[in-house]
Design an enzyme around this catalytic site. Structure first.
Site, PDB file in Angstrom:
ATOM      1  N   ASP A   1       0.876  -1.160   0.000  1.00  0.00           N
ATOM      2  CA  ASP A   1       0.000   0.000   0.000  1.00  0.00           C
ATOM      3  C   ASP A   1       0.922   1.220   0.000  1.00  0.00           C
ATOM      4  OD1 ASP A   1      -2.042   1.804   0.025  1.00  0.00           O
ATOM      5  OD2 ASP A   1      -3.147   0.872   1.663  1.00  0.00           O
TER       6      ASP A   1
HETATM    7  C1  BGC Z   1      -4.888   3.444  -0.036  1.00  0.00           C
HETATM    8  C2  BGC Z   1      -4.970   2.458  -1.193  1.00  0.00           C
HETATM    9  C3  BGC Z   1      -4.725   3.160  -2.490  1.00  0.00           C
HETATM   10  C4  BGC Z   1      -3.367   3.848  -2.442  1.00  0.00           C
HETATM   11  C5  BGC Z   1      -3.049   4.602  -3.681  1.00  0.00           C
HETATM   12  C6  BGC Z   1      -3.605   4.239  -0.084  1.00  0.00           C
HETATM   13  O1  BGC Z   1      -3.638   5.280   0.850  1.00  0.00           O
HETATM   14  O2  BGC Z   1      -4.957   2.747   1.181  1.00  0.00           O
HETATM   15  O3  BGC Z   1      -6.223   1.845  -1.201  1.00  0.00           O
HETATM   16  O4  BGC Z   1      -4.806   2.254  -3.548  1.00  0.00           O
HETATM   17  O5  BGC Z   1      -3.377   4.771  -1.359  1.00  0.00           O
HETATM   18  O6  BGC Z   1      -3.842   5.729  -3.787  1.00  0.00           O
END
Ligand code: BGC
Length: 758
Positions: A228
């Site tokens: 993530d």
């Molecule tokens: C979120 C993800 C997301 C990623 C990219 C993170 O903060 O938890 O779900 O895909 O950011 O935006």
């Protein structure tokens, strides 16, 4: 394969290290000299958030269709529709030059307070797994990749980057992992995104057991694991833990750390090579789909409307819906003119167009006169004048439509919900309006349950319209006017109050950890077990027609676990209009050694029926439908015995029950030990045989001593007491003269159970 092996051999250490960390927030490192393109990723999950400038983490994104969020998608219970949505998303990815969309999310809704629940499907792992698999299959059928997220046990926003989810093994296997497992096995996502949080003390981004032992080795995941955004703490440890690609980039220090670790021998070359291999596979696979062109915004908007209409759940209807030719309609609530159709955070889409609910209503309302009042302010402040204005309009009308959306302060990625309430103004508004107009229909826009006991009784109807996507305004009108017969069913329980919810006393934790004390009992599993009344049960939703279930059949009254069972039932539309019903199959185990939920969803099907039409629904139940995860055996087990197959229209509306007998084909090793109680010995098939003579002696002695009655000195039933004692302790207690010590005697019995070699 060979091409990739050759490439890995050709790549320098520096190139390999660079490939394992993003080149930009949204793309991987290209290596021109090797003909290696970059891979572009975008959020997800219910639309393509393709930032115009991939070098910018928070750049504005290009227009794309905002489909309904996962809460609404799951409430369709329609895997084909989700598949179609996946295909549409892939078409948009292709047009917007995106190789991998960051979704779907397959975490469980442990508590309705979870700030990101709108991005997740369900409180039930079976339903969530089917939805996630269908989404992935839809997207990937067009040559675009997905990222199944957030792996795993990501159920809250409070301290989301560091909280440790403390979960026992059985709960992990039965509740928090199966949706991922199903999606990985059934749909082979190109990538899996690890979660921010820790699982039992170890960051998911460094969790070898989760990423390697379970995901890659046990489930056979062949793609790459991406972090993530910002979930990596120690790049070398995370590589060893199975995290292949770190995002976002660029992060030069991480690349250097990897190079140094390989040079010093702290990181084995083969670990790095494996990650490189996995990333290359996907980069080349993505490159096979040429990108560019356009997508049909009108067709996708229409699809978004269909999904929204099919996911909306009619919670209450005293007969007022569908609307007829009411001539004076008071429309109240700013959500009627400012559609609340998505949640805050990384999934926020720049929509191609947005249906205005009021305008869409007008299109279907014919010559009816529609008045409008805002009803409540944008934030959660209180404004009596707005309520007064609404009441005035309502008095002059024949029916009131109240469009209510939860403000962003009460629901978004990044923080959990403070409560399950509408704003005080919204509650006061409903009460004031329903006091003067019994024909009040409430339309809700939110991503997760709100409590209603304070105001539900005054309403004539309630439509849960969710975060409904950009075409949701039209979908609401479709349902209100009966152009679409509602067929959404809740994918999560609506509780009567927050204090009733399963994780209430264990949420959001403290001191850096959150204990999953409710174990396997989340959602309806909990409400069933505790006999806690709910507002609306899991699986519930109303229709403008009625359905009858008849003629339930099972393929065998007695069956082997490995053979599974085929279930069928006839469903008839017994009403006046066409409609869709969701047939839900739950399994109830009569008796098990470890406690089990009283029922668990193991199959479902959505069926469309014309008035008077009957269709036979057939569903397969496999080994896993009857099994539970036994932590001592470290595997899914079945036990001989009776099961009820419950066929129903919700978790609280079981229409037919068939009882069947399962024969387990498992030959489980004994788990007896020095600690095992008399009860354990008598429960264990092999142990019972070996222990039986001694047991008889012991019971005879007890008989002689207590005469089969209570012990006068303690008032206890000696046999009950005896059964719960470890055998070793009992032998001491008995004090009978033996040449061997109790430990030696039990060791002797154990070696007979396990064979001489133990
Ligand atoms: C979120 C993800 C997301 C990623 C990219 C993170 O903060 O938890 O779900 O895909 O950011 O935006």
């Amino acid at each position: 394969m060979n091409k990739i092996n050759d490439l890995v051999k050709k790549m320098s250490l520096e190139e390999k290290a660079a490939l394992c960390t993003g080149a930009s927030p949204w793309s991987t490192t290209p290596i021109e000299s090797l003909g290696l393109p970059e891979l572009t990723v975008s959020d997800g999950p219910h639309g393509v958030r393709r930032v115009a400038d991939v070098s910018n983490m928070i750049a504005a994104s290009l227009p794309a269709t905002c489909f309904p969020t996962a809460s609404c998608m799951a409430s369709t219970w329609n895997v084909d529709l989700i598949h179609a949505m996946g295909q549409a998303l892939a078409e948009e990815c292709i047009a917007l030059k995106v190789d991998v969309i960051l979704g779907p999310g397959a975490n469980m809704k442990r508590t309705p307070l979870g700030g990101r629940n709108f991005e997740y499907y369900s409180e039930d792992p079976y339903l969530a797994g089917q939805m996630a698999a269908s989404f992935i299959n839809g997207v990937q059928s067009k040559g675009v990749g997905t990222s199944l997220k957030h792996f795993a046990v990501n159920n809250q926003e409070t301290r989301r980057l560091s909280i440790s989810s403390e979960v026992d093994e059985r709960t992990l296997r039965e509740i928090y992992l199966p949706a991922f497992e199903t999606a990985v096995k059934k749909a082979k996502p190109w990538t899996v995104m690890c979660a921010y949080n820790k699982l039992n003390g170890t960051y998911c981004s460094e969790n070898h057991r989760l990423l390697v032992d379970i995901l890659k080795d046990e489930w056979g995941f062949e793609g790459f694991v991406v972090s993530d955004w910002g979930a990596v703490h120690d790049r070398v440890t995370s590589l060893k833990g199975g995290l292949d690609l770190e995002m976002p980039g660029p992060r030069e220090r991480r690349v250097t750390a990897v190079i140094e670790a390989v040079r010093s021998g702290a990181l084995s070359q083969s670990v790095l090579d494996e990650s490189v291999h996995r990333i290359l596979e996907i980069v080349f696979k993505a490159a096979e789909t040429s990108k560019g062109g356009s997508f049909d915004t009108a067709i996708h908007h229409a699809l978004a409307r269909r999904i929204a209409a099919e996911g909306m759940v009619l919670l209450k209807n005293n007969g007022i819906l569908p609307l007829g030719d009411e001539k004076h309609i008071a429309v109240i609530g700013r959500a009627a003119k400012e559609a609340h159709f998505q949640g805050g955070g990384s999934s926020h889409i720049n929509p191609t167009q947005v249906d205005n609910p009021f305008e869409e209503l007008k299109k279907l309302a014919g010559d009816a006169e529609l008045s409008y009042a805002e009803g409540y302010p944008m934030d959660d402040s209180f404004d009596q004048a707005m309520i007064d204005e609404a009441v005035k309009n309502v008095r002059a009308a024949k029916v009131a439509l109240l469009y209510l959306a939860l403000p962003e302060s009460k629901e978004s990625e990044g923080y959990d919900r403070p409560d399950l309430d509408l704003t005080p103004q919204q509650v006061a508004l409903i009460k004031a309006v329903t006091a003067v107009q019994p024909k009040t229909i409430v339309i809700l826009n939110n991503g997760a349950p709100v409590v209603m006991s304070e105001w539900i009784d005054g309403t004539a109807a309630i439509l849960e319209a969710w975060m409904m996507g950009q075409a949701g305004g039209g979908a609401i009108a479709d349902i209100l006017y009966g152009k679409v017969n509602p067929s959404g069913r809740l994918a999560e329980t609506y509780p009567l109050k927050l204090a009733d919810t399963p994780a209430h006393i264990n949420f959001p934790g403290g001191n850096g950890e959150v204990r999953y004390g409710e174990g396997i009992f989340i959602g309806y599993r909990y409400y069933d077990a505790k006999e806690v009344p709910v507002q609306f049960p899991f699986g519930y939703g109303m229709s403008y027609t009625t359905f009858v279930f008849k003629n339930p059949k099972v393929s065998a009254a007695t069956f082997r676990d490995v053979d599974g069972l085929t279930i069928s039932v006839d469903v008839t539309n017994s009403g006046q209009v066409a409609g869709k019903e969701v047939v839900q199959v739950y399994v109830h185990d009569h008796k098990s050694r470890l406690v089990r939920p009283s029922k668990e969803l193991k199959g479902f099907a959505k069926v469309a029926l014309q008035p008077g039409e009957t269709k036979t629904i057939t569903l397969e139940l496999d080994f896993r439908a009857f099994a539970y995860f036994h932590p001592a055996y470290k595997q899914w087990i079945t036990e001989d015995g009776e099961f009820d197959i419950l066929i129903g229209a919700s978790a609280a509306d079981i229409r037919c029950t068939q009882t069947v007998t399962l024969q387990s084909t498992l030959e489980l090793p004994s788990i007896l030990s020095q600690e095992s109680t008399v009860h354990d010995w008598m429960d264990d098939p092999r142990g019972r045989q070996i222990f039986a003579p001694l047991f008889q002696q012991i019971t005879a002695q007890m008989q002689a001593r207590f005469g089969g009655g209570e012990d006068d000195a303690t008032g206890m039933d000696p046999m009950g007491f005896l059964m719960e004692m470890p055998l070793t302790e009992l032998l001491y207690f008995q004090g009978s003269p033996q040449t061997k010590s109790p430990e030696e005697m039990v060791a002797g019995l154990l070696s007979q159970v396990f064979g001489a070699d133990r």
